[in-house]
Design an enzyme around this catalytic site. Sequence first.
Site, mmCIF file in Angstrom:
data_model
loop_
_atom_site.group_PDB
_atom_site.id
_atom_site.type_symbol
_atom_site.label_atom_id
_atom_site.label_comp_id
_atom_site.label_asym_id
_atom_site.label_seq_id
_atom_site.Cartn_x
_atom_site.Cartn_y
_atom_site.Cartn_z
ATOM 1 C CE1 TYR A 74 -14.110 2.965 -7.925
ATOM 2 C CE2 TYR A 74 -16.090 2.563 -7.968
ATOM 3 C CZ TYR A 74 -15.781 2.378 -7.904
ATOM 4 O OH TYR A 74 -15.194 1.493 -6.687
ATOM 5 C CG ASP B 48 -2.332 0.795 1.160
ATOM 6 O OD1 ASP B 48 -2.453 1.705 0.119
ATOM 7 O OD2 ASP B 48 -3.023 -0.022 1.316
ATOM 8 C CB THR C 105 -14.246 0.500 3.511
ATOM 9 O OG1 THR C 105 -14.585 1.339 1.857
ATOM 10 C CG2 THR C 105 -15.008 -0.504 2.758
ATOM 11 C CE LYS D 286 -12.979 -0.151 -9.255
ATOM 12 N NZ LYS D 286 -11.800 -1.071 -8.069
ATOM 13 C CG ASN E 77 -8.137 -4.178 -2.172
ATOM 14 O OD1 ASN E 77 -9.507 -4.419 -2.317
ATOM 15 N ND2 ASN E 77 -7.940 -3.713 -1.546
HETATM 16 N N1 NAD Z 1 -16.166 0.426 -0.494
HETATM 17 C C1 NAD Z 1 -17.277 -0.195 -0.980
HETATM 18 O O1 NAD Z 1 -18.230 -0.062 -0.998
HETATM 19 C C2 NAD Z 1 -17.095 -0.677 -3.108
HETATM 20 C C3 NAD Z 1 -17.427 -1.007 -3.373
HETATM 21 C C4 NAD Z 1 -17.078 -1.482 -4.958
HETATM 22 C C5 NAD Z 1 -15.769 -1.720 -4.991
HETATM 23 N N2 NAD Z 1 -14.426 -1.281 -4.009
HETATM 24 C C6 NAD Z 1 -13.422 -1.427 -4.495
HETATM 25 O O2 NAD Z 1 -12.595 -2.234 -3.732
HETATM 26 C C7 NAD Z 1 -11.517 -1.798 -3.175
HETATM 27 C C8 NAD Z 1 -11.078 -1.402 -2.547
HETATM 28 O O3 NAD Z 1 -12.024 -0.430 -1.352
HETATM 29 P P1 NAD Z 1 -12.102 0.163 -0.399
HETATM 30 O O4 NAD Z 1 -13.332 0.295 -0.007
HETATM 31 O O5 NAD Z 1 -11.630 -0.874 0.724
HETATM 32 O O6 NAD Z 1 -11.047 1.504 0.194
HETATM 33 P P2 NAD Z 1 -10.453 1.787 1.190
HETATM 34 O O7 NAD Z 1 -10.517 3.488 0.884
HETATM 35 O O8 NAD Z 1 -10.772 1.871 2.424
HETATM 36 O O9 NAD Z 1 -9.039 1.424 0.582
HETATM 37 C C9 NAD Z 1 -8.385 1.538 -0.569
HETATM 38 C C10 NAD Z 1 -6.666 1.354 -0.534
HETATM 39 O O10 NAD Z 1 -6.102 1.079 -1.340
HETATM 40 C C11 NAD Z 1 -4.438 2.712 -1.373
HETATM 41 N N3 NAD Z 1 -4.492 3.035 -2.181
HETATM 42 C C12 NAD Z 1 -4.568 3.829 -3.273
HETATM 43 N N4 NAD Z 1 -4.199 4.505 -4.545
HETATM 44 C C13 NAD Z 1 -3.269 3.509 -4.086
HETATM 45 C C14 NAD Z 1 -2.225 3.229 -4.721
HETATM 46 N N5 NAD Z 1 -1.935 4.064 -5.985
HETATM 47 N N6 NAD Z 1 -0.927 2.354 -4.611
HETATM 48 C C15 NAD Z 1 -0.976 1.534 -3.778
HETATM 49 N N7 NAD Z 1 -2.093 1.428 -2.609
HETATM 50 C C16 NAD Z 1 -3.024 2.602 -2.685
HETATM 51 C C17 NAD Z 1 -5.458 3.035 -0.109
HETATM 52 O O11 NAD Z 1 -4.127 3.499 0.495
HETATM 53 C C18 NAD Z 1 -5.792 2.483 0.668
HETATM 54 O O12 NAD Z 1 -5.431 1.743 1.935
HETATM 55 C C19 NAD Z 1 -10.776 -0.939 -4.755
HETATM 56 O O13 NAD Z 1 -10.440 -0.562 -5.473
HETATM 57 C C20 NAD Z 1 -12.314 0.345 -4.937
HETATM 58 O O14 NAD Z 1 -12.861 0.544 -5.901
HETATM 59 C C21 NAD Z 1 -15.135 -0.683 -3.101
#
Ligand code: NAD
Length: 263
Positions: A168, A51, A203, A172, A104
């Site tokens: 986005y 990360d 989250t 995706k 992720n």
């Molecule tokens: N939370 C939701 O409702 C949801 C829904 C659909 C999809 N998602 C997807 O799930 C995944 C995780 O999301 P989340 O909700 O846990 O988000 P989050 O913001 O809690 O976690 C995302 C993590 O990615 C890291 N990150 C961002 N850019 C980065 C980079 N360039 N290099 C390395 N790390 C990086 C951040 O530091 C963070 O720790 C994402 O791809 C998001 O698009 C989330």
Amino acid sequence: MTEDGEDRRQPAVAYRNFDDKVAFVTGAASGIGRATALAFGRQGASVVVADVAEDDNRETAELIEDEGGRALAVSCDLRKSEEVQAAIETTVDEFGRLDFACNNAGVEQGPEKTHELDDDEWDRIVDTDLRGVFLSMKCEIPAILDGGGAIVNISSGAGISGFPGSAYGAAKHGVVGLTRSAALEYAETDLRINAVCPGIVDTSMMDRFTGDTEEGRQEVIDQEPVGRMGNPAEIADAVLWLCSDAASFVLGHAMVVDGGQTV
Ligand SMILES: NC(=O)c1ccc[n+]([C@@H]2O[C@H](COP(=O)([O-])OP(=O)(O)OC[C@H]3O[C@@H](n4cnc5c(N)ncnc54)[C@H](O)[C@@H]3O)[C@@H](O)[C@H]2O)c1
């Protein structure tokens, strides 16, 4: 699941193919990535967490170790190919192999409509959410091909249906296309590639998306037929299943885990 949403369940299933294996999880400092890293650790895999958020990422590794697992935190901006390559080399140097990867890490989009979106913002979102998955896979695949294994990319409900947030949504959808195409390229090998498409999950990303207000949260909960947000551990469960031998005939699948949101 406790009332505050913390997951204190023991794994519902004990898979047989995780012992002595090594998993790599990006975006593991938070949310779905952290839950997935913990789930791999609970199944007996060594886990490398990657990360840009170094302190929280280290904390994820410590949480795994506190539970008796093996973990290593690496700092990695997955928009930079040299950093991704270095993270995978560190993984193999430290643990001798790579078996599973969960790509992720991701960023969300603000409220801008397509004509309002800066070029740079488009690049930031697509570079992270799509190109970052490509760069990760490019580095992970040669290492996983040595012994076989699985990759699970995290897409979104916005990867299978329209979403107001075009960078986005495009990224995706791209993750689903990348997953399906790559899955076919390696179909005759011991590497299976799949995606998970989460619905609304509680989250930090969702906190930012909703402004972390009661009304903002209720607005997104209203989109969920189950009447609640998902817990990150419920997405991790799907990732683990797709990596397990129980999914040995599953590849190129975009598994929707969304409380019925897109049904
Ligand atoms: N939370 C939701 O409702 C949801 C829904 C659909 C999809 N998602 C997807 O799930 C995944 C995780 O999301 P989340 O909700 O846990 O988000 P989050 O913001 O809690 O976690 C995302 C993590 O990615 C890291 N990150 C961002 N850019 C980065 C980079 N360039 N290099 C390395 N790390 C990086 C951040 O530091 C963070 O720790 C994402 O791809 C998001 O698009 C989330």
